[in-house]
Motif scaffolding. Structure first.
Motif, PDB file in Angstrom:
ATOM      1  N   GLY A 206       0.812  -1.213   0.000  1.00  8.35           N
ATOM      2  CA  GLY A 206       0.000   0.000   0.000  1.00  8.35           C
ATOM      3  C   GLY A 206       0.844   1.260   0.000  1.00  8.35           C
ATOM      4  O   GLY A 206       0.540   2.235  -0.703  1.00  8.35           O
ATOM      5  N   LEU A 207       1.925   1.267   0.787  1.00  7.16           N
ATOM      6  CA  LEU A 207       2.803   2.429   0.832  1.00  7.16           C
ATOM      7  C   LEU A 207       3.522   2.646  -0.496  1.00  7.16           C
ATOM      8  O   LEU A 207       3.709   3.787  -0.923  1.00  7.16           O
ATOM      9  CB  LEU A 207       3.825   2.251   1.963  1.00  7.16           C
ATOM     10  CG  LEU A 207       3.250   2.331   3.375  1.00  7.16           C
ATOM     11  CD1 LEU A 207       4.272   1.844   4.394  1.00  7.16           C
ATOM     12  CD2 LEU A 207       2.818   3.759   3.699  1.00  7.16           C
ATOM     13  N   LYS A 208       3.901   1.568  -1.153  1.00  8.16           N
ATOM     14  CA  LYS A 208       4.518   1.688  -2.475  1.00  8.16           C
ATOM     15  C   LYS A 208       3.553   2.315  -3.476  1.00  8.16           C
ATOM     16  O   LYS A 208       3.930   3.134  -4.321  1.00  8.16           O
ATOM     17  CB  LYS A 208       4.973   0.308  -2.971  1.00  8.16           C
ATOM     18  CG  LYS A 208       6.217  -0.239  -2.296  1.00  8.16           C
ATOM     19  CD  LYS A 208       7.451   0.522  -2.748  1.00  8.16           C
ATOM     20  CE  LYS A 208       8.711  -0.108  -2.171  1.00  8.16           C
ATOM     21  NZ  LYS A 208       9.928   0.665  -2.560  1.00  8.16           N
ATOM     22  N   LYS A 209       2.296   1.920  -3.377  1.00  8.62           N
ATOM     23  CA  LYS A 209       1.280   2.486  -4.273  1.00  8.62           C
ATOM     24  C   LYS A 209       1.108   3.974  -4.017  1.00  8.62           C
ATOM     25  O   LYS A 209       1.007   4.779  -4.957  1.00  8.62           O
ATOM     26  CB  LYS A 209      -0.048   1.755  -4.090  1.00  8.62           C
ATOM     27  CG  LYS A 209      -1.103   2.161  -5.108  1.00  8.62           C
ATOM     28  CD  LYS A 209      -2.337   1.281  -5.009  1.00  8.62           C
ATOM     29  CE  LYS A 209      -3.346   1.679  -6.093  1.00  8.62           C
ATOM     30  NZ  LYS A 209      -4.560   0.811  -6.046  1.00  8.62           N
ATOM     31  N   ILE A 210       1.066   4.365  -2.745  1.00  6.76           N
ATOM     32  CA  ILE A 210       0.964   5.783  -2.410  1.00  6.76           C
ATOM     33  C   ILE A 210       2.182   6.544  -2.912  1.00  6.76           C
ATOM     34  O   ILE A 210       2.070   7.655  -3.442  1.00  6.76           O
ATOM     35  CB  ILE A 210       0.803   5.961  -0.888  1.00  6.76           C
ATOM     36  CG1 ILE A 210      -0.532   5.376  -0.424  1.00  6.76           C
ATOM     37  CG2 ILE A 210       0.901   7.433  -0.501  1.00  6.76           C
ATOM     38  CD1 ILE A 210      -0.699   5.344   1.082  1.00  6.76           C
ATOM     39  N   GLU A 211       3.342   5.923  -2.778  1.00  3.55           N
ATOM     40  CA  GLU A 211       4.575   6.549  -3.262  1.00  3.55           C
ATOM     41  C   GLU A 211       4.502   6.803  -4.761  1.00  3.55           C
ATOM     42  O   GLU A 211       4.893   7.874  -5.251  1.00  3.55           O
ATOM     43  CB  GLU A 211       5.766   5.644  -2.932  1.00  3.55           C
ATOM     44  CG  GLU A 211       7.099   6.203  -3.384  1.00  3.55           C
ATOM     45  CD  GLU A 211       8.235   5.231  -3.129  1.00  3.55           C
ATOM     46  OE1 GLU A 211       9.276   5.364  -3.796  1.00  3.55           O
ATOM     47  OE2 GLU A 211       8.074   4.339  -2.279  1.00  3.55           O
ATOM     48  N   ARG A 212       3.983   5.830  -5.511  1.00  2.69           N
ATOM     49  CA  ARG A 212       3.856   6.007  -6.961  1.00  2.69           C
ATOM     50  C   ARG A 212       2.847   7.096  -7.304  1.00  2.69           C
ATOM     51  O   ARG A 212       3.041   7.868  -8.250  1.00  2.69           O
ATOM     52  CB  ARG A 212       3.455   4.686  -7.620  1.00  2.69           C
ATOM     53  CG  ARG A 212       4.572   3.643  -7.650  1.00  2.69           C
ATOM     54  CD  ARG A 212       4.247   2.503  -8.593  1.00  2.69           C
ATOM     55  NE  ARG A 212       3.076   1.760  -8.139  1.00  2.69           N
ATOM     56  CZ  ARG A 212       3.129   0.703  -7.357  1.00  2.69           C
ATOM     57  NH1 ARG A 212       4.302   0.272  -6.906  1.00  2.69           N
ATOM     58  NH2 ARG A 212       2.032   0.069  -6.992  1.00  2.69           N
TER      59      ARG A 212
END
Length: 222
Positions: A206-212
């Motif tokens: 989820g954090l990776k998605k937010i980062e993207r």
């Protein structure tokens, strides 16, 4: 094999029940910690000396004392002055206050990393102080604080296991009960570890998605 069936059936029933409680602890604690951390971090940068000292004191107190001590005070200590909290409420309040203290440090660092020239440039263009913070500082600070704040959420998932010390039966507490009943600690805590690994993996995704979603080409990474 038949002898193991009741054990595993009881184990997974208990762990799934504990997983629901763990999620119920983690979600409000993560949201509350981010909210308090953002508010306190902003006060520590932009407020006057009194609010700044109060914010610094709050961060020092909750970062400098063990979380388990904070939980004991909330659940076992407050009744001495007439305040009674349920196990769930004590755990969530403790997690929010502790997580918020750490989050405030990440937010404070992100805000301080914005160069003063950007404030002066915004003032020269006619921006008010609030417009400068909202339109120029915060969008950059959010991206810079994301990694630290995300890391704190991962820690929150793991130290949510301390809720059982105040009798809030989450994943670890439910597993410990089964392990004590059957004296099979290795199997039980191995499975518990796999559960937590799954939660952390989901959070990282989820954090990776937010980062993207927040990524701006040329900002923050090569």
């Amino acid at each position: 094999m038949e002898g193991f069936s009741p054990f595993y059936q009881e184990l997974f029933t208990a762990l799934n029940r504990g997983l629901l409680m763990s999620v119920a602890l983690i979600l409000p604690s993560a949201v509350g910690g981010l909210f308090i951390g953002t508010a306190v971090g902003s006060l520590r940068v932009y407020s006057g000396p009194i609010c700044r000292r109060l914010g610094d004191g709050y961060a020092a107190l909750f970062r400098g004392t063990p979380l388990v001590v904070q939980l004991f005070i909330l659940y076992f200590g407050l009744p001495n002055i007439g305040l009674y909290l349920s196990p769930y409420a004590a755990a969530v309040i403790g997690f929010i206050l502790c997580s918020g203290a750490y989050q405030s440090e990440y937010v404070r660092g992100a805000l301080l990393s914005i160069k003063r020239g950007q404030y002066l440039g915004a003032q020269a263009l006619g921006f008010t102080g609030w417009q400068t913070i909202r339109s120029i500082v915060l969008p950059q600070a959010i991206r810079r604080a994301l990694y630290g704040c995300g890391n704190e959420i991962i820690y929150l998932i793991k130290y949510s296991s301390l809720a059982y010390v105040v009798t809030c039966m989450e994943l670890t507490g439910e597993g410990k009960t089964v392990a004590t009943e059957y004296f099979r600690f290795t199997e039980v805590f191995t499975v518990i570890g796999i559960y937590y690994l799954g939660l952390v993996t989901l959070a990282m995704a989820g954090l990776k998605k937010i980062e993207r979603l927040l990524y701006i080409p040329g900002f923050g990474r090569q």
